[in-house]
Design an enzyme around this catalytic site. Structure first.
Site, PDB file in Angstrom:
ATOM      1  N   THR A   1       0.858  -1.198   0.000  1.00  0.00           N
ATOM      2  CA  THR A   1       0.000   0.000   0.000  1.00  0.00           C
ATOM      3  C   THR A   1       0.888   1.239   0.000  1.00  0.00           C
ATOM      4  O   THR A   1       1.891   1.296   0.706  1.00  0.00           O
ATOM      5  CB  THR A   1      -0.952   0.012   1.221  1.00  0.00           C
TER       6      THR A   1
ATOM      7  N   PHE B   1       1.254   5.141   0.788  1.00  0.00           N
ATOM      8  CA  PHE B   1       0.694   6.195   1.645  1.00  0.00           C
ATOM      9  C   PHE B   1       1.347   7.524   1.281  1.00  0.00           C
ATOM     10  O   PHE B   1       2.527   7.551   0.899  1.00  0.00           O
ATOM     11  CB  PHE B   1       1.006   5.915   3.126  1.00  0.00           C
TER      12      PHE B   1
HETATM   13  O1  PRE Z   1      -7.373  -0.698   7.881  1.00  0.00           O
HETATM   14  C1  PRE Z   1      -6.174  -0.453   8.005  1.00  0.00           C
HETATM   15  O2  PRE Z   1      -5.440  -1.079   8.762  1.00  0.00           O
HETATM   16  C2  PRE Z   1      -5.604   0.639   7.214  1.00  0.00           C
HETATM   17  O3  PRE Z   1      -4.578   1.153   7.572  1.00  0.00           O
HETATM   18  C3  PRE Z   1      -6.300   1.045   5.960  1.00  0.00           C
HETATM   19  C4  PRE Z   1      -5.827   0.299   4.726  1.00  0.00           C
HETATM   20  C5  PRE Z   1      -6.394   0.990   3.461  1.00  0.00           C
HETATM   21  O4  PRE Z   1      -7.087   1.980   3.553  1.00  0.00           O
HETATM   22  O5  PRE Z   1      -6.117   0.477   2.377  1.00  0.00           O
HETATM   23  C6  PRE Z   1      -4.382   0.381   4.619  1.00  0.00           C
HETATM   24  C7  PRE Z   1      -3.635  -0.623   4.150  1.00  0.00           C
HETATM   25  C8  PRE Z   1      -4.232  -1.885   3.699  1.00  0.00           C
HETATM   26  O6  PRE Z   1      -4.255  -1.788   2.302  1.00  0.00           O
HETATM   27  C9  PRE Z   1      -5.608  -2.070   4.175  1.00  0.00           C
HETATM   28  C10 PRE Z   1      -6.299  -1.068   4.702  1.00  0.00           C
END
Ligand code: PRE
Length: 422
Positions: free
Chosen positions: A283, A285
């Site tokens: 992911t 950020f």
């Molecule tokens: O729910 C979490 O733990 C988050 O940090 C959010 C979140 C997102 O929004 O994509 C972050 C990373 C992962 O891809 C899954 C969820």
């Protein structure tokens, strides 16, 4: 459960600016110095600071600005605004605020406060720790709250997910980037390693429901099916909140998709480790701040823009893309989002619907705003569009995605991050 009571509650809606009796943040001091100097008269400032100084000195363990924190712990409140030594006999009068006093960066070793969406144990918390090691990570219950936390000086930065290699874009944050006025000052890519969590003693056969963040559910879809779990899936605000909910309600028929850190924090057991559909689950950020950083040319930079055009039929997108292509500027992402929906045109003659949507385009490209090629490309883009905004020009995250790089754990007690341009 002891672990549950140790974690921080997320900040909710209705944020008050720092300084409005926010005891957790101890921001009242900051309000005094900023408001008095900028808005109020010098006499008002002195009076209010004198009254407040004895009361708030003890309160200030964290503050919006590290300068203030340091002054308070020394017990010398007038140092809130440094006294100018060349001031002759008026040594007790405060000198005017300088730009440095308003710096969003923490000073004197205070921790950077970084807002993220979710509760402790969420991947976003881990991303905040990777972006700003040793920061004070502040949980927020919604993305919008994290934006507001920075705008209102409750936090210094926000770290928010924008896209995932399996699940795609997190559209909500793209919309919020446009709606708010924060700047992207950096990016971090976090390998996401999902586990299936349940209460101790619960077996896979007992599970009737799996809850998690929609992105996490999407990233584990095939694995869950392959595991033969015949379950309903339900969306939750974030992965760790799903684990917390199961633990708080003693649900023995429900499992959560979340991190192993969430299992530790909420007293859950890991039923299956690494249930994401692809081992390259990453992911991305973005790090947000009130001020942009100064773009540089000595390391790889990325720039994010958003643009739109209010006239149809002018091949705007083709022209914009060519402005980058002809200069060998590498586009890393382009995304369109419906902007203001327009009501269906009531075209009686043809009976067809005219325009129903307008779009804005988000694009990321490799290059720094300091690079003349980039400046020329953007000047050209401006000619083809009716709206163009640079969301940020920032260092690219070049960290290699090894298994080990996913184990950075946020700790608000460790030493502050080395100061950087972020
Ligand atoms: O729910 C979490 O733990 C988050 O940090 C959010 C979140 C997102 O929004 O994509 C972050 C990373 C992962 O891809 C899954 C969820």
């Amino acid at each position: 459960m002891a672990a549950v009571s140790l974690v921080k509650a997320p900040i909710g809606q209705g944020l008050r600016p720092a300084g409005h009796n926010n005891p957790r943040r101890g921001g009242g001091v900051v309000r005094c110095s900023l408001q008095g100097s900028v808005v109020g008269s010098r006499t008002e400032w002195l009076t209010s600071c004198a009254v407040l100084s004895s009361k708030v000195a003890a309160l200030v363990s964290h503050s919006t600005n590290g300068h203030v924190a340091a002054a308070a712990t020394n017990g010398a409140m007038l140092d809130l605004v440094p006294v100018n030594g060349t001031n002759g006999g008026a040594r007790n009068l405060p000198a005017p605020l300088r730009i440095a006093d308003l710096s969003p960066a923490p000073m004197h070793g205070s921790e950077l406060r970084v807002a993220y969406q979710g509760v402790p144990g969420a991947y976003s918390e881990k991303a905040a720790g990777k972006a700003y090691p040793g920061c004070d990570a502040i949980p927020c219950d919604q993305f919008d709250v994290a934006f507001q936390a920075v705008e209102n000086w409750v936090a210094d930065r926000a770290v928010l997910p924008v896209e995932n290699s399996l699940g795609g874009s997190i559209h909500r944050n793209y919309d919020l980037l446009l709606r708010h006025r924060l700047h992207i000052v950096g990016e971090v890519q976090l390998p996401v390693h999902h586990c299936l969590l349940a209460l101790p003693g619960v077996r896979k056969e007992d599970i009737k429901r799996i809850i998690s963040h929609p992105q996490a559910l999407a990233q584990c879809e095939h694995t869950i099916t392959r595991m033969g779990l015949n379950v309903v899936r339900e969306a939750f605000d974030d992965t760790a909140a799903a684990a917390e909910y199961i633990a708080a309600n003693g649900l023995r028929d429900t499992a959560a998709i979340a991190s192993s850190r969430a299992a530790e924090l909420y007293g859950m057991e890991v039923l299956a480790d690494g249930i994401h559909d692809d081992c390259g689950n990453v992911t991305r950020f973005v790090m947000l701040a009130r001020e942009p950083i100064v773009p540089r040319m000595d390391r790889p930079f990325k720039t994010s823009i958003v643009f739109a055009h209010d006239k149809e039929g002018t091949s705007m997108l083709f022209k914009v893309l060519s402005a980058f292509a002809f200069r060998d500027i590498n586009l890393t992402k382009i995304e369109s989002r419906p902007h203001r929906p327009i009501r269906l045109a009531d075209d009686a003659s043809s009976g067809t619907a005219a325009k129903t949507f307008e779009y804005v385009f988000y694009a990321d490209f490799q290059g720094s705003l300091a690079d003349p090629r980039v400046q020329n490309a953007l000047a050209e883009v401006q000619e083809f569009t009716s709206f163009l905004r640079v969301l940020g020009s920032y260092p690219m995250d070049m960290t290699p995605m090894t298994a080990g790089s996913s184990s950075t754990v946020t700790s608000s007690n460790s030493s502050p991050a080395p100061s950087s341009s972020r």
